[in-house]
Design a protein around this motif. Structure first.
Motif, short mmCIF file in Angstrom:
data_model
loop_
_atom_site.label_atom_id
_atom_site.label_comp_id
_atom_site.label_asym_id
_atom_site.label_seq_id
_atom_site.Cartn_x
_atom_site.Cartn_y
_atom_site.Cartn_z
N ARG A 151 -64.74 27.41 52.07
CA ARG A 151 -63.81 27.27 53.25
C ARG A 151 -62.78 26.30 52.90
NH1 ARG A 151 -65.91 28.98 58.10
NH2 ARG A 151 -67.01 30.43 56.85
N ASP A 154 -60.22 27.29 50.44
CA ASP A 154 -59.44 28.44 51.11
C ASP A 154 -58.31 27.76 51.69
OD1 ASP A 154 -58.64 31.09 51.61
OD2 ASP A 154 -59.14 30.72 53.74
N ARG A 155 -58.69 26.50 52.41
CA ARG A 155 -57.34 25.97 53.03
C ARG A 155 -56.74 25.23 52.06
NH1 ARG A 155 -54.25 23.93 56.80
NH2 ARG A 155 -54.69 22.02 58.02
N LEU A 159 -52.63 25.37 51.22
CA LEU A 159 -51.69 24.17 51.43
C LEU A 159 -50.81 24.22 50.06
CD1 LEU A 159 -53.72 21.47 53.05
CD2 LEU A 159 -51.81 22.43 54.13
N SER A 162 -48.14 26.64 50.34
CA SER A 162 -47.21 26.23 51.06
C SER A 162 -46.42 25.12 50.44
CB SER A 162 -47.55 25.94 52.49
OG SER A 162 -48.46 24.77 52.49
N GLU A 163 -46.76 24.34 49.63
CA GLU A 163 -46.28 23.33 48.80
C GLU A 163 -45.41 23.76 47.97
OE1 GLU A 163 -45.72 20.03 49.78
OE2 GLU A 163 -47.47 20.00 51.57
N GLU A 164 -45.45 24.92 47.63
CA GLU A 164 -44.66 25.98 46.74
C GLU A 164 -45.30 25.70 45.13
OE1 GLU A 164 -40.58 26.02 47.37
OE2 GLU A 164 -40.94 27.43 49.20
N LEU A 194 -62.99 36.50 48.37
CA LEU A 194 -62.38 35.58 49.31
C LEU A 194 -61.22 34.93 49.17
CD1 LEU A 194 -63.02 34.91 52.63
CD2 LEU A 194 -63.31 32.77 51.58
N LYS B 66 -37.03 26.34 53.79
CA LYS B 66 -38.27 26.60 52.76
C LYS B 66 -38.93 25.63 52.83
CE LYS B 66 -37.05 30.78 51.50
NZ LYS B 66 -35.94 31.13 50.62
N ALA B 67 -40.24 25.89 52.32
CA ALA B 67 -41.48 24.94 52.42
C ALA B 67 -41.08 23.66 51.51
CB ALA B 67 -42.79 25.31 51.93
N ALA B 68 -40.57 23.87 50.43
CA ALA B 68 -40.34 22.62 49.79
C ALA B 68 -39.32 21.80 50.37
CB ALA B 68 -39.55 22.99 48.30
N ARG B 74 -40.48 16.03 55.66
CA ARG B 74 -41.79 15.32 56.39
C ARG B 74 -42.21 14.16 55.60
NH1 ARG B 74 -46.69 18.82 55.19
NH2 ARG B 74 -46.12 18.08 53.16
N MET B 100 -46.84 27.19 58.10
CA MET B 100 -47.83 27.03 56.97
C MET B 100 -48.10 25.52 56.64
SD MET B 100 -48.14 30.11 56.46
CE MET B 100 -49.00 29.91 55.16
N LEU B 101 -46.89 24.60 56.83
CA LEU B 101 -47.24 23.26 56.53
C LEU B 101 -48.13 22.48 57.83
CD1 LEU B 101 -43.54 22.34 55.34
CD2 LEU B 101 -45.72 22.36 54.01
N MET B 138 -53.85 35.14 55.27
CA MET B 138 -53.81 33.93 55.73
C MET B 138 -55.13 33.15 55.46
SD MET B 138 -52.60 35.05 59.86
CE MET B 138 -52.90 33.42 60.55
N ARG B 139 -54.98 32.12 55.19
CA ARG B 139 -56.17 31.28 54.69
C ARG B 139 -56.41 30.22 55.74
NH1 ARG B 139 -56.99 31.93 49.32
NH2 ARG B 139 -55.31 32.66 48.11
N SER B 140 -57.81 29.59 55.37
CA SER B 140 -58.27 28.74 56.69
C SER B 140 -57.15 27.72 57.01
CB SER B 140 -59.59 28.18 55.82
OG SER B 140 -60.03 27.15 56.73
N GLY B 141 -56.98 27.45 58.17
CA GLY B 141 -56.15 26.36 58.79
C GLY B 141 -54.87 26.95 58.91
N ASN B 157 -58.56 35.13 56.52
CA ASN B 157 -59.68 34.32 56.21
C ASN B 157 -60.59 33.58 57.24
OD1 ASN B 157 -59.83 35.60 53.59
ND2 ASN B 157 -58.84 33.60 52.58
N PRO B 158 -61.81 33.35 56.97
CA PRO B 158 -62.31 32.53 57.92
C PRO B 158 -61.62 31.15 58.30
CG PRO B 158 -64.09 33.21 56.23
CD PRO B 158 -62.61 33.65 55.84
N ARG B 173 -58.62 42.63 55.56
CA ARG B 173 -59.96 42.18 56.01
C ARG B 173 -59.90 41.08 57.19
NH1 ARG B 173 -62.15 42.81 50.10
NH2 ARG B 173 -60.75 41.21 49.79
N LYS B 175 -61.62 38.29 58.90
CA LYS B 175 -62.96 37.54 58.93
C LYS B 175 -62.75 36.04 59.86
CE LYS B 175 -63.50 38.83 54.21
NZ LYS B 175 -63.72 38.15 52.82
N MET B 198 -64.86 36.23 62.65
CA MET B 198 -65.57 35.02 63.10
C MET B 198 -65.66 34.87 64.67
SD MET B 198 -65.16 31.51 61.16
CE MET B 198 -63.89 30.42 62.05
#
Lengths: 262, 238
Positions: A151, A154-155, A159, A162-164, A194, B66-68, B74, B100-101, B138-141, B157-158, B173, B175, B198
């Motif tokens: 888990r 995955d997080r 990240l 997202s930081e490319e 997963l 963009k993210a960078a 930040r 995403m950030l 989509m990942r955790s968080g 994802n979970p 999926r 989850k 979940m």
């Protein structure tokens, strides 16, 4: 020479980031590459312990960043591999002592003189994580075949994306094939399904990892250890070789049977 | 609230700093992003004592970040001891980047979720309702919040969360956690190619089953006679 920067990270603590960093570094240097390890876990350093270099520390990463010493002075040469160096973390400071841009500058200064720069990460997703991810060319995410570690992995993978700096590559550490067989542990397929990133290493659970880390002798030096073999394979894959994953489960059963017969 | 004089002549609208509930809101106004960024940092440097330790919400207007870029800003703000808590933008790309950030895209998070249900007189189906389309896992968080429909092309994802005022459609999926019809729309539906959430809620009714064994094939969840039920998604009826 222009070094590649590899950051080893995980999110969750205790999954084997430091062990992985030390062993990959030694494995890469065994073939004559010039390697430097950076301990990014400021305030909770232990890469020096695993590499058996703790009693040689004079200056650390924060000393370099704050200009109290030159980069060369903070670099500790490994006992066995003359082309392997460690820059230790400061133990008496915290993650805020350095910034992501400090890490980028530091790595840029090291790049011309090395083939590989390995960075060990702190657990967590805060400042310490951003420090070590900023200079990375390649990110390795270490996880154990456990639900909580997966888990967090995955997080972290999210990240990293997202930081490319993505896509990250996955190291599954401490896989116990007999537990997988009994259905008591997530299998490699469960984890990769997963996380959906490419796998670079599967390290079996191996008691010699702990005993050798305690001796300050990374397990990769032990030619008989299966974990050591797995780390050598990761190093070869990083160099671009196509190394197949050994059919671990089958092999394990075969030896088990052998021992039972005897 | 105070305004500061523009740094350069070509800046058409003004840079504003405003106190809000949760810290400071800085509106950058119009102009070149590099100029605005420079101006923001210049301002902060000049008044570093004022900004020290602040929680900052940044209104970047329609700039596409963009993210960078946003990540670097930040970190730069972090060096001044400022935490960037929210980025307000009319650009969907920038909003996604911020999400995403882990940066909020609204100043005050919608608190309605936890509170009592809004009386549903009649579900409002606005024709021009906006949908969010996300083409990635989509990942955790990660978290997506939208007053309309959310469409995800990828797995959820979970630990990932989708909160939609309307329907949630997942080509992948499921989850993680999903709330559909979060404003009380009991006609909202959730569908996914593999339905093992979940947790799942439609309007104010939760799926009371524990995480289910995955059944092969697409399924959809909807409210029928007061409970959330999941059934095979055979004939798309909408």
């Amino acid at each position: 020479m222009a070094a590649k920067v590899i950051t080893v990270t995980s999110g969750k603590g205790g999954v084997g980031k430091t062990t992985t960093t030390a062993n990959i570094a030694v494995a890469l240097s065994m073939d004559g590459a010039k390697v430097v390890c950076l301990d990014g876990d400021i305030g909770l350093r232990n890469l020096d312990v695993v590499m058996g270099l703790e009693n040689r520390i004079v200056y650390d990463l924060v000393d370099v960043v704050e200009g109290r010493c030159r980069l060369r002075q903070a670099m500790i040469r490994d006992k066995q591999n003359s082309e392997l160096y460690l820059i230790p973390a400061a133990q008496t400071r915290d993650k805020n002592a350095i910034s992501p841009s400090d890490m980028v500058r530091l790595c840029d200064e090291l790049r011309p003189d090395f083939d590989w720069i390995l960075i060990d990460s702190p657990a967590g997703i805060e400042r310490g994580f951003r420090n070590v991810i900023a200079p990375a060319d390649i990110v390795l995410v270490v996880t154990n075949p456990e639900v909580s570690a997966v888990r967090d992995a995955d997080r972290i993978i999210g990240l990293v994306e997202s930081e490319e700096k993505g896509p990250a590559r996955l190291v599954i550490n401490r896989l116990n094939s007999s537990m997988v067989k009994r259905g008591d542990m997530l299998s490699v397929d469960d984890v990769t399904e997963l996380l959906a990133i490419s796998l670079i290493g599967i390290v079996p659970e191996d008691e010699s990892v702990i005993s050798s880390a305690n001796r300050g002798q990374p397990v990769v030096n032990d030619t008989k250890s299966r974990a050591g073999m797995a780390f050598r394979d990761i190093a070869r894959r990083l160099r671009g070789e196509d190394v197949p994953f050994p059919p671990m489960e089958v092999k394990d059963d075969f030896f088990k049977k052998l021992f039972r017969v005897n | 609230m105070f305004k500061s004089a523009p740094l350069t002549a070509e800046r058409s609208t003004e840079f504003q700093i405003k106190g809000i509930n949760d810290g400071l809101l800085v509106t950058l106004g119009e102009g070149e992003w590099s100029v605005l960024r420079e101006y923001l940092l210049h301002n902060i440097e000049e008044r570093s004592a004022f900004f020290q330790g602040a929680r900052l919400a940044l209104d970047v207007g329609d700039h596409v970040l963009k993210a960078a870029e946003l990540g670097a800003l930040r970190d730069k703000l972090g060096d001044f001891g400022i935490s960037l808590t929210a980025v307000i933008s009319s650009s969907v790309v920038t909003e996604k980047t911020a999400l995403m950030l882990g940066i909020a895209t609204q100043i005050q998070p919608v608190k309605r979720l936890a509170s009592a249900p809004k009386p549903v007189e009649e579900p409002v189906h606005v024709n021009g309702e906006t949908a969010v389309f996300l083409q990635k896992t989509m990942r955790s968080g990660t978290r997506i919040q939208n007053s309309g429909t959310v469409v995800v092309l990828g797995d959820v994802n979970p630990g990932a969360e989708i909160i939609a005022g309307g329907n949630v459609i997942i080509w992948g999926r499921l989850k993680g956690t999903v709330v559909a019809g979060c404003d009380g729309d009991e006609h909202a539906q959730v569908c996914a190619l593999e339905m093992t959430p979940m947790s799942l809620r439609i309007a104010n009714i939760s799926l009371d089953e524990k995480p289910r064994k995955s059944k092969p094939g697409p399924e959809f969840a909807s409210i029928e006679s007061g409970t959330v039920i999941i059934q095979p998604w055979k004939h798309p009826t909408y």
